[in-house]
Scaffold this motif. Structure first.
Motif, short mmCIF file in Angstrom:
data_model
loop_
_atom_site.label_atom_id
_atom_site.label_comp_id
_atom_site.label_asym_id
_atom_site.label_seq_id
_atom_site.Cartn_x
_atom_site.Cartn_y
_atom_site.Cartn_z
N GLU A 452 35.96 81.12 69.40
CA GLU A 452 35.89 80.30 70.78
C GLU A 452 34.76 79.17 71.72
N LEU A 453 33.48 79.79 71.31
CA LEU A 453 32.38 79.12 71.26
C LEU A 453 32.60 77.23 70.94
N ALA A 454 33.12 76.99 69.64
CA ALA A 454 33.28 75.83 69.32
C ALA A 454 34.73 75.16 70.20
N ASP A 455 35.19 76.11 70.04
CA ASP A 455 36.93 75.77 70.73
C ASP A 455 36.30 75.41 72.20
N ARG A 456 35.88 76.15 72.97
CA ARG A 456 35.19 76.28 74.19
C ARG A 456 34.69 74.38 74.53
N PHE A 457 33.61 74.33 73.31
CA PHE A 457 32.97 73.23 73.63
C PHE A 457 33.56 71.99 73.20
N LEU A 458 34.11 71.46 72.13
CA LEU A 458 34.95 70.51 71.78
C LEU A 458 35.81 70.54 72.80
N ARG A 459 36.91 71.47 73.57
CA ARG A 459 37.90 71.23 74.84
C ARG A 459 37.03 70.17 75.80
N ARG A 460 35.51 70.30 75.97
CA ARG A 460 34.42 69.33 76.65
C ARG A 460 34.55 68.37 76.19
N ILE A 461 34.45 67.66 74.90
CA ILE A 461 34.48 66.99 74.39
C ILE A 461 35.74 65.88 74.51
N GLY A 462 36.46 66.94 74.02
CA GLY A 462 37.85 65.88 74.36
C GLY A 462 38.68 65.60 76.06
N GLU A 463 37.53 66.29 77.15
CA GLU A 463 37.74 65.90 78.38
C GLU A 463 36.62 64.66 78.48
N TYR A 464 35.53 64.85 78.29
CA TYR A 464 35.30 63.00 78.18
C TYR A 464 35.44 62.14 77.14
N SER A 465 36.92 61.92 76.25
CA SER A 465 36.81 61.11 75.37
C SER A 465 38.50 60.28 76.38
N SER A 466 39.02 60.70 77.12
CA SER A 466 40.28 61.38 77.69
C SER A 466 40.13 59.81 78.60
N ASN A 467 39.04 59.68 79.17
CA ASN A 467 39.27 58.16 79.83
C ASN A 467 38.78 56.56 79.14
N TYR A 468 38.21 56.92 77.69
CA TYR A 468 37.97 55.75 77.39
C TYR A 468 38.91 55.82 76.14
N GLY A 469 40.13 55.63 76.01
CA GLY A 469 41.67 55.50 75.37
C GLY A 469 41.73 55.97 73.52
N MET A 470 40.88 57.65 74.38
CA MET A 470 40.69 58.28 73.00
C MET A 470 41.26 60.29 73.91
N TYR A 471 41.96 60.81 72.76
CA TYR A 471 42.37 62.75 72.88
C TYR A 471 41.27 62.84 71.36
N LEU A 472 40.95 63.99 72.05
CA LEU A 472 40.02 64.96 71.11
C LEU A 472 40.23 66.30 71.38
N ALA A 473 40.91 66.94 70.06
CA ALA A 473 41.22 67.94 70.40
C ALA A 473 40.32 69.41 69.42
N PRO A 474 40.38 70.78 69.74
CA PRO A 474 39.87 71.51 68.62
C PRO A 474 40.76 72.06 67.35
N TYR A 475 40.83 71.91 65.83
CA TYR A 475 41.00 72.69 65.14
C TYR A 475 40.65 73.15 64.54
N ASN A 476 41.35 74.65 64.62
CA ASN A 476 40.30 74.81 63.06
C ASN A 476 38.96 74.90 63.13
N GLY A 477 38.13 74.39 64.12
CA GLY A 477 37.02 74.47 64.60
C GLY A 477 36.25 73.42 64.70
N GLN A 478 37.42 72.87 64.57
CA GLN A 478 36.61 70.75 64.67
C GLN A 478 37.13 70.35 65.26
N GLY A 479 36.85 68.86 65.76
CA GLY A 479 36.93 67.94 66.92
C GLY A 479 38.41 66.88 66.36
N TRP A 480 39.27 67.30 66.12
CA TRP A 480 40.07 66.19 65.54
C TRP A 480 40.77 65.11 67.08
#
Length: 759
Positions: A452-480
């Motif tokens: 869960e810690l990896a997922d929550r952190f990566l969702r934050r990284i995804g949140e601050y990517s969406s305004n810059y033309g990209m999506y990033l989501a957690p899957y198997n503990g990595q940000g895709w």
């Protein structure tokens, strides 16, 4: 031993020599006996928990929908110090039985494919006998060059001298408490980096930002700079052991020991055969790229910084007459270097050390520089300097890693402790895949994390990517990372909740209880005359779980249980597998105290737009407990200023089942400060939490704490609002008339690359 026996077992201890009242007994009296009994009970519970085996099953497939047979899978359990190996069958499936309930590393290899390392959380509750891992997806090795990029790295200061008592112009003496011994730096450096080695050794080209001069004689410190770093030469051997091929030097610390330190740095790196660029004895030397060939493609590594130190007589950047880092403000020079490399047929990889420290997205200046590098012809742009992990973006068709955060760095700020490694697969000069690998810096050293810690952190990284033309989501503990949402790779789940507004007129909905850790709230419909606000957890480590792979178990990261009076416990938990337990007896004089070890800074602090709309939420259970006080103490963002404390939550003595507790926090408002004064040093911008249990009226008592969050409330949601996902906002505040009912219709979205491959 069953959990139901706990109170009776502990009560029996109290029957001998323990009357009611506050009188203190001897060390062998009731206090010690009660603590010993609980410790024995807890240890027996842990032994039983970890002795129950769990199975791991799953499937290995390719990105183009091919089941991969005969793939080799190796599970490494650092706790046991052992590995377990299996292979996939003809349908790509695998199964490993009799594993222990730890966080483990799973490495997958298959002929014709790039290898993969996945962190797997097997630390599941006793009811889970088998964990089915989402499909592991391997990329075909079709002329792919895999690169990994690590952020700010330095091995001096607290690595060598935990108390920071050595003058900055001297090498510290060896200290048994130090992470690195000055007389022999390589072993400690290796130990600091050992947990991230799987990603570095599997790459074709590996990078870190070396935020430090390399010198054995730090005799020429910058006379005005407040923070000075140096790395001892043999620590470079530790970087080579990790698998690092190149270090970027275009940063604001490479000149910490002036020309002598810079000359030493260049000489030592060259003597060890460590490639570098970004600093030199002149501007031309500093801008000179490092060129390498991977496969059939030539790449050029360019490095520069915008942090110039111009306020000092000795600035940090190179010119025609002095050495230093490449000056990113020399836009025309950067442009000509990138264009020249393109003319020569090279693919420029540009690393920029820029931005504002401790922010979650690029400053306007940093973004302009990232975009300029893309427009000038960079094949990839990578940034660092803020010490905080930021998102990914795309500009002019060029991918950007906005901020890697720290890799191995001796900062004690909470915001810097969750970070990332950027993994980029390239076909010639085109990026084919980006993954962000989450890490946790415990005692300044990076650990791979999962769950869960990896997922929550990566969702934050995804949140601050969406305004810059990209999506990033957690899957198997990595940000895709994705250019766009693929309908075949996302799913929506609906949940309905009916709530009654309490007498206070507001309640908090904990979405962690209703969603998977990789899901984000997409939309909410609600009835009645209510208002809804959404908020995020800025505490991050309140679940009391251990998510890293460093071989230790049963630790609550960042919390400080106080000796025998409190500890991490598995026998009493609300969710997950662990909580914090506090033990007191009536003959104790003092309260039991558990504290959070770091300041928790509010959102917006680094930008001087502090958001002080805060709530504390958590779950507490009492068994003959004394009074519980949950205290929030207020601090400046940095420096020594304090601003008092408040008892946010008080719970009367007694026995009670797990209950949610919450309160709004009253952080003091900012006051104006004088010119040239940092507002963060003169105003309350941060808090720390302290959990106290007073002695019970008689016998012994236990209090358990779990799933705590410090919530920073953000915007109010309107009917029909659809949120951009992923994001890391997991709480709703519902306000309405006391006694009224509100129905919430919630939609959660999960981006899942595994949905587009074979089930």
């Amino acid at each position: 031993m069953g959990r139901f026996k706990l109170l009776s077992l502990l009560a029996s201890v109290m029957l001998v020599g323990c009357g009611p009242g506050p009188q203190r007994t001897t060390e062998e009296g009731s206090t010690q006996s009660f603590s010993n009994a609980f410790n024995e009970y807890e240890q027996a519970f842990q032994d039983n928990f970890f002795a129950q085996p769990i199975s791991l099953t799953g499937k290995v497939v390719s990105t183009n929908n091919v089941d991969i047979a005969s793939a080799e899978l190796t599970v490494t359990d650092e706790v046991q110090g052992s590995s377990f190996v299996t292979t996939t069958d003809e349908s790509g499936r695998f199964s490993l039985a009799n594993l222990e309930r730890h966080v483990v590393s799973l490495k997958v290899r298959a002929e014709g494919y790039l290898s993969e390392t996945v962190i797997v959380d097997l630390k599941r509750d006793e009811a889970t006998q088998q964990f089915d891992l989402p499909s592991i997806i391997l990329a075909p090795d079709d002329s792919i060059n895999r690169m990994v990029f690590g952020g700010d790295t330095a091995f001096g200061r607290r690595f060598l001298d935990p108390d920071e008592t050595t003058p900055v112009d001297q090498v510290p003496a060896d200290n048994p408490e130090a992470l690195i011994q000055a007389s022999d730096p390589e072993p400690g450096t290796r130990e600091a980096l050992q947990w991230i080695k799987p990603h570095y050794e599997a790459a074709d080209f590996s990078v870190v930002n070396l935020e430090s001069p390399v010198t054995a004689q730090p005799t020429t410190p910058h006379p005005e700079k407040p923070f000075l770093f140096f790395t001892l030469p043999d620590s470079v051997k530790g970087l080579q052991w990790l698998g690092v091929d190149y270090v970027s030097l275009g940063n604001n610390h490479v000149y910490d020991y002036l020309e002598q330190g810079l000359s030493d740095t260049l000489a030592y790196l060259d003597s060890y055969g460590m490639a570098h660029s970004g600093a030199g004895l002149s501007s031309d030397d500093a801008f000179a790229p490092y060129q390498t060939v991977l496969g059939s493609t030539a790449y050029s590594l360019i490095s520069a910084t915008s942090v110039s130190g111009d306020r000092y007589e000795n600035n940090y950047v190179a010119s025609d007459t002095k050495g230093g880092a490449a000056d990113l403000r020399e836009t025309s020079t950067l442009q000509s270097v990138i264009e020249q490399e393109r003319e020569w047929g090279n693919a420029p990889i540009v690393q920029l050390h820029t931005g504002k420290e401790y922010t979650f997205e690029p400053s306007s200046f940093a973004l302009r520089k990232l975009n300029e590098a893309a427009e000038f012809g960079a094949a990839l742009v990578v940034a660092h300097h803020p010490h905080v992990a930021q998102g990914v973006g795309k500009h002019n068709g060029v991918y950007q890693l906005h901020g890697l955060g720290n890799l191995a760095f001796d900062q004690a700020r909470l915001e810097t402790m969750l970070s990332q490694i950027g993994r980029v697969d390239m076909q010639a000069d085109q990026v084919s895949d980006i993954r962000m690998i989450p890490v946790y810096l415990k005692d300044y050293r990076p650990r791979l994390i999962g769950g869960e810690l990896a997922d929550r952190f990566l969702r934050r990284i995804g949140e601050y990517s969406s305004n810059y033309g990209m999506y990033l989501a957690p899957y198997n503990g990595q940000g895709w990372a994705f250019d766009q949402k693929d309908p075949a790779q996302h799913e929506i789940r609906e949940v309905t909740q009916t709530l009654t507004i309490p007498d206070s007129g507001e309640l908090i909905v904990d979405l962690r209880q209703l969603s998977d850790s990789s899901e984000s709230l997409l939309a909410v419909q609600f009835s009645g005359e209510s208002t809804l606000s959404i908020g995020r957890d800025i505490l991050m480590f309140g679940d009391m779980e251990d998510w890293d792979t460093d071989g230790t178990v049963v630790e609550a990261s960042r919390w400080s249980p106080a000796g025998s009076s409190s500890q991490v416990c598995l026998s009493e938990r609300y969710r997950g597998v662990s909580a914090l337990c506090s033990v007191r007896t009536s003959d104790n004089i003092d309260d039991s105290l558990i504290s959070f070890g770091n300041r928790v800074r509010v959102m917006g602090d680094a930008d001087d737009t502090p958001n002080k709309d805060l709530s504390l939420l958590g779950y507490v259970k009492g068994q003959n407990a004394g009074k519980v006080s949950l205290i929030s103490a207020y601090y400046a963002s940095s420096g020594d200023q304090t601003f008092g404390e408040e008892e946010a939550i008080s719970i009367d003595p007694g026995t009670y089942a797990w209950r949610a507790v919450s309160a709004n926090l009253n952080m003091p408002a900012d006051e104006p400060v004088g010119d040239g004064v940092d507002p963060g040093e003169e105003n309350a911008r941060a808090l720390r939490l302290f959990f106290r249990q007073s002695p019970p009226d008689s016998d012994g008592g236990i209090v358990s704490y779990d799933d705590f969050a410090v919530i920073n409330w953000e915007e109010e949601l309107q009917l029909g609002t659809q949120l951009s996902t992923p994001h890391a906002r997991d709480f709703l505040r519902v306000t309405g008339q006391a006694g009224s009912q509100v129905e919430l219709q919630l939609q959660f979205e999960q981006l899942n690359p595994g949905l587009s491959v074979n089930p």
